[in-house]
Structure formats: structure tokens, C-alpha cells
Scaffold this motif. Sequence first.
Motif, PDB file in Angstrom:
ATOM      1  N   PHE A   1       0.807  -1.225   0.000  1.00 45.87           N
ATOM      2  CA  PHE A   1       0.000   0.000   0.000  1.00 45.87           C
ATOM      3  C   PHE A   1       0.836   1.268   0.000  1.00 45.87           C
ATOM      4  CE2 PHE A   1      -2.472  -3.270   2.426  1.00 45.87           C
ATOM      5  CZ  PHE A   1      -3.393  -3.533   1.427  1.00 45.87           C
ATOM      6  N   SER A   2       2.055   1.177  -0.515  1.00 47.00           N
ATOM      7  CA  SER A   2       2.911   2.353  -0.587  1.00 47.00           C
ATOM      8  C   SER A   2       2.265   3.429  -1.468  1.00 47.00           C
ATOM      9  CB  SER A   2       4.278   1.965  -1.155  1.00 47.00           C
ATOM     10  OG  SER A   2       5.092   3.093  -1.311  1.00 47.00           O
ATOM     11  N   ASN A   3       2.059   4.603  -0.880  1.00 50.37           N
ATOM     12  CA  ASN A   3       1.494   5.751  -1.601  1.00 50.37           C
ATOM     13  C   ASN A   3       0.087   5.511  -2.127  1.00 50.37           C
ATOM     14  OD1 ASN A   3       1.813   8.460  -2.351  1.00 50.37           O
ATOM     15  ND2 ASN A   3       2.407   7.914  -4.439  1.00 50.37           N
ATOM     16  N   VAL A   4      -0.614   4.511  -1.572  1.00 53.46           N
ATOM     17  CA  VAL A   4      -2.002   4.285  -1.977  1.00 53.46           C
ATOM     18  C   VAL A   4      -2.867   5.405  -1.413  1.00 53.46           C
ATOM     19  CG1 VAL A   4      -4.019   2.792  -1.667  1.00 53.46           C
ATOM     20  CG2 VAL A   4      -1.799   1.797  -2.203  1.00 53.46           C
ATOM     21  N   GLN A   5      -3.709   5.967  -2.230  1.00 53.65           N
ATOM     22  CA  GLN A   5      -4.572   7.069  -1.806  1.00 53.65           C
ATOM     23  C   GLN A   5      -5.910   7.000  -2.528  1.00 53.65           C
ATOM     24  OE1 GLN A   5      -2.887  10.548  -4.831  1.00 53.65           O
ATOM     25  NE2 GLN A   5      -2.072  10.490  -2.766  1.00 53.65           N
ATOM     26  N   SER A   6      -6.852   7.820  -2.063  1.00 55.01           N
ATOM     27  CA  SER A   6      -8.173   7.912  -2.685  1.00 55.01           C
ATOM     28  C   SER A   6      -8.272   9.189  -3.503  1.00 55.01           C
ATOM     29  CB  SER A   6      -9.274   7.924  -1.621  1.00 55.01           C
ATOM     30  OG  SER A   6      -9.384   6.680  -0.986  1.00 55.01           O
ATOM     31  N   THR A   7      -9.058   9.134  -4.543  1.00 55.85           N
ATOM     32  CA  THR A   7      -9.417  10.349  -5.271  1.00 55.85           C
ATOM     33  C   THR A   7     -10.897  10.312  -5.607  1.00 55.85           C
ATOM     34  OG1 THR A   7      -8.756  11.874  -7.037  1.00 55.85           O
ATOM     35  CG2 THR A   7      -8.966   9.547  -7.641  1.00 55.85           C
ATOM     36  N   PHE A   8     -11.429  11.485  -5.915  1.00 59.36           N
ATOM     37  CA  PHE A   8     -12.842  11.592  -6.295  1.00 59.36           C
ATOM     38  C   PHE A   8     -12.930  11.709  -7.803  1.00 59.36           C
ATOM     39  CE2 PHE A   8     -16.528  14.424  -7.243  1.00 59.36           C
ATOM     40  CZ  PHE A   8     -17.535  13.532  -6.883  1.00 59.36           C
ATOM     41  N   ALA A   9     -13.797  10.921  -8.402  1.00 55.06           N
ATOM     42  CA  ALA A   9     -14.045  10.988  -9.841  1.00 55.06           C
ATOM     43  C   ALA A   9     -15.526  11.246 -10.066  1.00 55.06           C
ATOM     44  CB  ALA A   9     -13.634   9.683 -10.517  1.00 55.06           C
TER      45      ALA A   9
ATOM     46  N   ASN B   1     -27.435  19.963 -14.750  1.00 53.50           N
ATOM     47  CA  ASN B   1     -28.709  19.709 -15.424  1.00 53.50           C
ATOM     48  C   ASN B   1     -28.903  18.250 -15.813  1.00 53.50           C
ATOM     49  OD1 ASN B   1     -29.995  22.209 -15.339  1.00 53.50           O
ATOM     50  ND2 ASN B   1     -28.808  22.995 -17.063  1.00 53.50           N
ATOM     51  N   GLY B   2     -27.942  17.409 -15.521  1.00 53.17           N
ATOM     52  CA  GLY B   2     -28.067  15.988 -15.842  1.00 53.17           C
ATOM     53  C   GLY B   2     -27.658  15.132 -14.666  1.00 53.17           C
ATOM     54  N   GLU B   3     -27.730  13.832 -14.866  1.00 56.58           N
ATOM     55  CA  GLU B   3     -27.371  12.884 -13.810  1.00 56.58           C
ATOM     56  C   GLU B   3     -25.889  12.549 -13.896  1.00 56.58           C
ATOM     57  OE1 GLU B   3     -30.304   9.851 -12.199  1.00 56.58           O
ATOM     58  OE2 GLU B   3     -29.003   8.635 -13.474  1.00 56.58           O
ATOM     59  N   VAL B   4     -25.250  12.494 -12.746  1.00 51.22           N
ATOM     60  CA  VAL B   4     -23.823  12.176 -12.680  1.00 51.22           C
ATOM     61  C   VAL B   4     -23.621  10.899 -11.857  1.00 51.22           C
ATOM     62  CG1 VAL B   4     -23.182  14.615 -12.856  1.00 51.22           C
ATOM     63  CG2 VAL B   4     -23.446  13.566 -10.587  1.00 51.22           C
ATOM     64  N   ILE B   5     -22.414  10.360 -11.928  1.00 50.71           N
ATOM     65  CA  ILE B   5     -22.022   9.243 -11.061  1.00 50.71           C
ATOM     66  C   ILE B   5     -20.744   9.656 -10.336  1.00 50.71           C
ATOM     67  CG2 ILE B   5     -21.226   6.852 -10.937  1.00 50.71           C
ATOM     68  CD1 ILE B   5     -22.920   6.192 -13.340  1.00 50.71           C
ATOM     69  N   GLY B   6     -20.780   9.581  -9.021  1.00 48.44           N
ATOM     70  CA  GLY B   6     -19.602   9.877  -8.216  1.00 48.44           C
ATOM     71  C   GLY B   6     -18.920   8.597  -7.801  1.00 48.44           C
ATOM     72  N   LEU B   7     -17.591   8.604  -7.781  1.00 47.53           N
ATOM     73  CA  LEU B   7     -16.807   7.418  -7.454  1.00 47.53           C
ATOM     74  C   LEU B   7     -15.655   7.781  -6.523  1.00 47.53           C
ATOM     75  CD1 LEU B   7     -16.433   6.542 -11.186  1.00 47.53           C
ATOM     76  CD2 LEU B   7     -17.634   4.999  -9.683  1.00 47.53           C
ATOM     77  N   GLU B   8     -15.375   6.902  -5.571  1.00 46.91           N
ATOM     78  CA  GLU B   8     -14.114   6.974  -4.849  1.00 46.91           C
ATOM     79  C   GLU B   8     -13.207   5.912  -5.436  1.00 46.91           C
ATOM     80  OE1 GLU B   8     -11.985   6.582  -0.456  1.00 46.91           O
ATOM     81  OE2 GLU B   8     -14.181   6.538  -0.599  1.00 46.91           O
ATOM     82  N   LEU B   9     -12.081   6.357  -5.994  1.00 45.61           N
ATOM     83  CA  LEU B   9     -11.128   5.460  -6.629  1.00 45.61           C
ATOM     84  C   LEU B   9      -9.876   5.355  -5.768  1.00 45.61           C
ATOM     85  CD1 LEU B   9     -11.338   6.768 -10.325  1.00 45.61           C
ATOM     86  CD2 LEU B   9     -12.752   5.037  -9.197  1.00 45.61           C
ATOM     87  N   VAL B  10      -9.387   4.137  -5.596  1.00 40.69           N
ATOM     88  CA  VAL B  10      -8.196   3.898  -4.784  1.00 40.69           C
ATOM     89  C   VAL B  10      -7.119   3.252  -5.647  1.00 40.69           C
ATOM     90  CG1 VAL B  10      -7.270   2.623  -2.816  1.00 40.69           C
ATOM     91  CG2 VAL B  10      -9.522   3.682  -2.647  1.00 40.69           C
TER      92      VAL B  10
ATOM     93  N   GLN C   1     -12.052  16.394   0.221  1.00 30.96           N
ATOM     94  CA  GLN C   1     -13.156  17.316   0.457  1.00 30.96           C
ATOM     95  C   GLN C   1     -14.365  16.961  -0.417  1.00 30.96           C
ATOM     96  OE1 GLN C   1     -12.496  21.297  -0.909  1.00 30.96           O
ATOM     97  NE2 GLN C   1     -14.306  22.125   0.100  1.00 30.96           N
ATOM     98  N   MET C   2     -14.125  16.665  -1.700  1.00 32.63           N
ATOM     99  CA  MET C   2     -15.226  16.348  -2.601  1.00 32.63           C
ATOM    100  C   MET C   2     -15.835  14.985  -2.279  1.00 32.63           C
ATOM    101  SD  MET C   2     -15.239  19.176  -4.021  1.00 32.63           S
ATOM    102  CE  MET C   2     -16.826  18.791  -4.744  1.00 32.63           C
ATOM    103  N   LEU C   3     -15.032  14.051  -1.804  1.00 35.08           N
ATOM    104  CA  LEU C   3     -15.568  12.756  -1.377  1.00 35.08           C
ATOM    105  C   LEU C   3     -16.545  12.939  -0.224  1.00 35.08           C
ATOM    106  CD1 LEU C   3     -12.349  10.534  -1.519  1.00 35.08           C
ATOM    107  CD2 LEU C   3     -14.420  10.200  -2.892  1.00 35.08           C
TER     108      LEU C   3
END
Length: 381
Positions: free
Chosen positions: A89-97, A156-165, A214-216
Amino acid sequence: MVFDYFDKYTFLCEMYDENADEIVDLVLNFFPFDNSVQIINSRKGKNLLKRVQLSPLKLEMLQIGNIVNIYSKLLYVKDCAPVTRRTLFSNVQSTFALIKPVPSSSHGKIITFIMKKGFRIVRMKNGKISKDFAMELYKSIAGNNMLPIIIDYVTNGEVIGLELVAPDAVKKWRQCLGATDPLEAAPGTLRQLYGDNKVQNVAHGCNTQEEALQMLELFFGYDKGIPRIPFRATFKDCTCCVIKPHAVIEGNVGSILEQISTSDKFYISAIAMFSVKLANTEEFYEIYKGVLPEYEDMCIHMAEGKCISLEVKCKDPSMNCVCEFRKLCGPRDPDLCRQLYPDSIRAQYGKNIIHNAVHCTDLPEDGELEVEYFFKLMANN
């Protein structure tokens, strides 16, 4: 990578002991050389399980926060040893997509692209975002004359939020996206493959880890027990589909979503990823207790890892959604599916009666109830 017989990864786990009615702390040693596992009761210093080969257990299943099934015992992976952390898990992190308002038929391709790039999806749901959320998301380009157009498009449309690791996930996701303008994006990047223009360029990525966290929180977080971004389920004229943990781990989520959303009969109105406790799976599957011999194994598998729940509707509201969708999934036994319904979801992505890719509602009167179980009860757990 070549492994030595004595190479091991060490994980700290918890298991509920029903007989003692207590949580037991365990140490799980995984030996990649021969895919074997050893479990030690850390309090007593004794082997709960001597080293034994366990083919179904894969290294990618041993992620912190996951639940693994060891001979029908469910172990929650809560941490790992420092050496294992540095190695795996070296440098493993989460991001928001954020997948922007693209045609739903593209969602499956995008999810498949993401998983093939080595990202692990740990949170996911569709929704609609407010202008305040969008302004926060795009604060890095405040003052850009394109900003009002972008804000209008994503709200104005539907989105999908994801937490990516993934290792260095923030930077890696931006590289996978490619340049803002799809015409300038490198070949093979997401925007080059599926983007139309600078505004309709498929997806968004954060610039820093702080911004991503923050966005997550803004997308997946709760305010006084209420989700900041509401779930999209309508609980009306629908059926429930649950993509099982093995299909998630094996990277088949995108293909299953694509098969549903490109069908001429169905569309997905709500999607969310859940971790389900064994007590919840036993309650959800209670109708099968004493009816199906696989009941206990079904419950255990659903609790083994992340699953993805869908509210599915028929494009023609006069159709019986539950019955029609069951045809797309196929019979419970994937081997039977492959003989009789080779194009069904279970024929293509199922392995056996337990690991049969998806659960789908059986009885017409239960469609709305099963959707409510996930998008009302589980969503508030």
C-alpha cells in the motif's frame, strides 16, 4: 513477480464469535507463493488455522476494510503490518471521480476503463449535484469564462460519483482522463476515447489529495443522518439487481451495467455501492431460508465484499419489470444459463449457483421492497 515459500503479508482482522458472543482479534498471514493462509488468535497466541492452501482467496481481496470468507468464517480486515503496508500500500490514496451527464449506455464502458487501469472502486452512486457543489468542484477555474457553461451542464443531468483507490490515485486519474479538450487528449485516454468537447469531456478529476478528500465528503457524506447527495431510487415500478462481490472483484461491473443499459427494455434509475453485514444478508435473503440449500452460502458471499445495488425499470411501463429482468439475468445456475440462455448475465459472468454474478428479484410484488431494503434501510446504516 517471483515469491519465496516464506514470503508473507500480515493483516490484522476481527471476527465475530457467535458462541462466545464477542469480537475476536486475529492475525491473518497470506503466503503468495502458494496462495496459502494461516490465522492466529492474537489474544491466545494459538493457531486458529494452520497454514493451508486456499485457492478462492486472492491477494486483491485482502484490502483494508474488506471482509474475507475463510471456511465460512467472515473476517473483517481492519489493518496490516507495517512491512505489508510498505509493500502493498505504498502511496495508496483515494481520489474523487465524477462521471459527467453522458448517455447511460456509456457508463459501463467508462467503469470498465477505470477498473482496467488498476483503480479499485470503493464508493459509487448516481445523483444530481447542486450549483453550490459544482462551484466547489470547479473552484480551481474560477474566473474562466467557460465556467457558467460547465456548471450548467453538470447540474442539469445525472452524474455518477466514485471513490477510486490506487497508488498515487490523484495524479494517476488525471493522467487517465487526458487533456481537457478531447481533441488534444493523448490516445487511449478516457476523454480521447469518449469525449465530445471541452465541456462534454466525460469525467472530472481533482488536482490535489486535499481537494479529493473534500469532494468525497461532500458527495458521499451525511448531514444529520441525511445524505448530502440524495440517492436516486424512486421505489416505484422497479426491480432490484445486486451485482455480487465476486463480480465486483473480477472487474465485471462495467460489462454488466453496459448489458443492462444498452438493452432495448431496461434502464438503471439508481445505483450505489454497499458493504452488507451478514445479519443484513440473512434478513434480505430470508425468503429463501429453508427453501434453498444454498441459503447460508448465499448470505456469506453477499457479505464478503462490496456489492452494487441497482434500481432497474422498464422503458415500457406496462411491462412487468421483475419478470422481464429475470429473463435478462437467466436462471440461478450459470451452467444451465450457458446451455439455454448463453447471452444472459449469469451465463457470461456467473461461476456457480452462489457466485452467479447478480441477484435479481424473484417475485413481482417484491421488486420495490428489495430496492427499499438497500436504498432506504442500508443507505441509512
